[in-house]
Design a protein around this motif. Structure first.
Motif, short mmCIF file in Angstrom:
data_model
loop_
_atom_site.label_atom_id
_atom_site.label_comp_id
_atom_site.label_asym_id
_atom_site.label_seq_id
_atom_site.Cartn_x
_atom_site.Cartn_y
_atom_site.Cartn_z
N VAL A 67 37.75 -26.99 -41.80
CA VAL A 67 37.64 -27.58 -40.68
C VAL A 67 37.24 -26.96 -39.30
O VAL A 67 36.45 -27.40 -38.69
CB VAL A 67 39.47 -28.54 -39.57
CG1 VAL A 67 39.22 -28.82 -38.44
CG2 VAL A 67 39.63 -29.50 -40.65
N ILE A 68 37.16 -25.38 -39.16
CA ILE A 68 36.63 -24.31 -38.56
C ILE A 68 35.43 -24.66 -38.78
O ILE A 68 35.25 -24.62 -37.68
CB ILE A 68 37.41 -23.33 -38.59
CG1 ILE A 68 38.85 -23.96 -37.57
CG2 ILE A 68 36.38 -22.24 -38.06
CD1 ILE A 68 39.19 -22.10 -38.45
N GLY A 69 34.93 -23.98 -40.13
CA GLY A 69 33.81 -24.59 -40.88
C GLY A 69 32.41 -25.14 -39.63
O GLY A 69 31.31 -25.58 -39.37
N THR A 70 33.80 -27.00 -39.82
CA THR A 70 32.46 -28.04 -39.16
C THR A 70 32.81 -28.02 -38.51
O THR A 70 31.30 -28.80 -37.39
CB THR A 70 33.26 -29.50 -40.17
OG1 THR A 70 33.76 -28.99 -40.91
CG2 THR A 70 32.67 -30.15 -39.46
N PHE A 71 33.16 -27.96 -37.53
CA PHE A 71 33.78 -27.88 -35.95
C PHE A 71 32.69 -26.69 -35.43
O PHE A 71 31.67 -27.29 -34.65
CB PHE A 71 35.00 -27.06 -35.44
CG PHE A 71 34.74 -26.28 -33.63
CD1 PHE A 71 34.78 -27.42 -32.76
CD2 PHE A 71 34.85 -24.96 -33.96
CE1 PHE A 71 34.64 -26.80 -31.68
CE2 PHE A 71 34.69 -24.51 -32.63
CZ PHE A 71 34.42 -25.08 -30.74
N VAL A 72 32.41 -25.89 -36.27
CA VAL A 72 30.87 -24.27 -35.67
C VAL A 72 29.82 -25.51 -35.45
O VAL A 72 29.05 -25.37 -35.49
CB VAL A 72 31.67 -23.31 -36.26
CG1 VAL A 72 29.90 -22.39 -36.04
CG2 VAL A 72 32.55 -22.85 -35.49
N TYR A 73 29.63 -26.08 -37.50
CA TYR A 73 28.79 -26.60 -37.47
C TYR A 73 28.36 -27.70 -36.35
O TYR A 73 26.45 -28.28 -35.78
CB TYR A 73 29.07 -27.68 -39.53
CG TYR A 73 27.84 -28.29 -39.36
CD1 TYR A 73 26.82 -27.88 -39.90
CD2 TYR A 73 27.49 -29.20 -39.13
CE1 TYR A 73 25.15 -27.87 -40.52
CE2 TYR A 73 26.05 -30.48 -39.29
CZ TYR A 73 25.90 -30.14 -39.97
OH TYR A 73 24.30 -31.10 -40.27
N ALA A 74 29.29 -27.96 -35.64
CA ALA A 74 28.73 -29.75 -34.90
C ALA A 74 28.28 -28.71 -33.78
O ALA A 74 27.43 -29.36 -32.76
CB ALA A 74 30.30 -30.31 -34.44
N VAL A 75 28.99 -28.10 -32.81
CA VAL A 75 28.54 -27.42 -31.84
C VAL A 75 27.69 -25.96 -31.37
O VAL A 75 27.00 -26.08 -30.80
CB VAL A 75 29.95 -26.61 -31.14
CG1 VAL A 75 31.27 -27.80 -30.85
CG2 VAL A 75 30.72 -25.45 -32.03
N VAL A 76 27.32 -25.59 -33.02
CA VAL A 76 26.14 -24.12 -32.91
C VAL A 76 24.82 -24.50 -33.89
O VAL A 76 24.03 -24.46 -32.93
CB VAL A 76 26.49 -23.08 -33.28
CG1 VAL A 76 25.82 -21.93 -33.30
CG2 VAL A 76 28.07 -22.80 -32.43
#
Length: 269
Positions: free
Chosen positions: A109-118
């Motif tokens: 989930v954290i990886g997906t979040f960073v993928y979306a914002v960065v």
């Protein structure tokens, strides 16, 4: 009747522990047998493009090391605020609850979040995105470790420092942090051991490269993502290399965890 229930609970607990140890031993034995087949000095002196893991080890420790350098001071300062300056406010309780939720959040989930914002705004995976993902994972662990360790320092130490005229800043730095330093350092070691072995946060963020690289603005090599990639290849040599890399990473994480346990044990002696 109480003795019978006690024996039943003890037996079930022992059985559960044995089952867990059997599976853990099974995993370790399989890892040692398969990983040792490709383990040699050659893989430590060559990059993945030449069937080695040198660039992968370097990349993994750069990502985890930078996340640690950024995360530790912020996490410790946040922990000090929660314990020493928040005065038990609801805002502090909210931060503690939020930290607990972040610690239990799946790493994917954290990886997906960073993928979306960065990653999506920049258009490609980068080493910095991987550093940010590991930082997000490490921060709540450091915050809670610092907060919990400072809460164990007796109030009398704070009162004694204030009684001799020391400022609150000096009391925190020279008395409270010194009293809690062993526990905090142990928490930091375990936090580093947690993020250095993570795959999911790096899968979408840093990607992986077969070449040696020090450019964090581009796709960056990491051993965990490469293990995933190598393990799915049809070439048996690449699969064996994945086992060897997994064995090296497992032993490193094991050493970090044992070091943390040793420090905790020495603290209580």
């Amino acid at each position: 009747m109480r003795l019978l229930i006690n024996k039943i609970i003890l037996g079930l607990s022992t059985l559960a522990a044995v089952v867990g140890l059997v599976f853990l031993g099974w995993i370790l034995i399989t890892l040692i047998i398969k990983g040792s087949q490709a383990l040699s000095p050659y893989i430590f002196t060559h990059d993945l493009i030449n069937n080695g893991i040198r660039n992968l080890l370097f990349g993994q420790f750069v990502l985890a090391g930078l996340a640690t350098v950024i995360g530790i001071p912020i996490g410790i300062m946040a922990g000090i605020y929660l314990q020493e300056y928040s005065n038990g406010s609801k805002y502090a309780d909210f931060i503690r609850d939020l930290s607990d939720v972040m610690m239990s959040a799946p790493s994917i989930v954290i990886g997906t979040f960073v993928y979306a914002v960065v990653v999506m705004p920049t258009g490609h995976t980068t080493g910095w995105a991987g550093v940010f993902a590991l930082f997000v994972m490490m921060l709540p662990i450091v915050v809670r470790a610092t907060d919990d360790m400072l809460s164990l320092v007796p109030t009398e130490l704070r009162e004694a420092g204030m009684a001799i005229g020391a400022s609150k800043y000096h009391v925190i730095v020279n008395i409270i942090l010194r009293a809690a330093k062993v526990g905090i350092v142990t928490g930091l070691i375990l936090a580093f051991a947690r993020v250095v072995g993570e795959t999911a946060p790096l899968l979408y963020t840093s990607g992986s490269s077969v070449y040696w690289s020090t450019d964090l603005s581009d796709t960056f090599p990491s051993i965990t993502v490469s293990i995933y990639n190598l393990a799915t290849m049809p070439d048996d040599k690449m699969v064996d290399l994945a086992w060897a890399a997994a064995l090296v990473l497992t032993f490193f994480v094991l050493i970090l965890n044992l070091l943390g346990r040793y420090i905790i044990r020495e603290k209580h002696h």
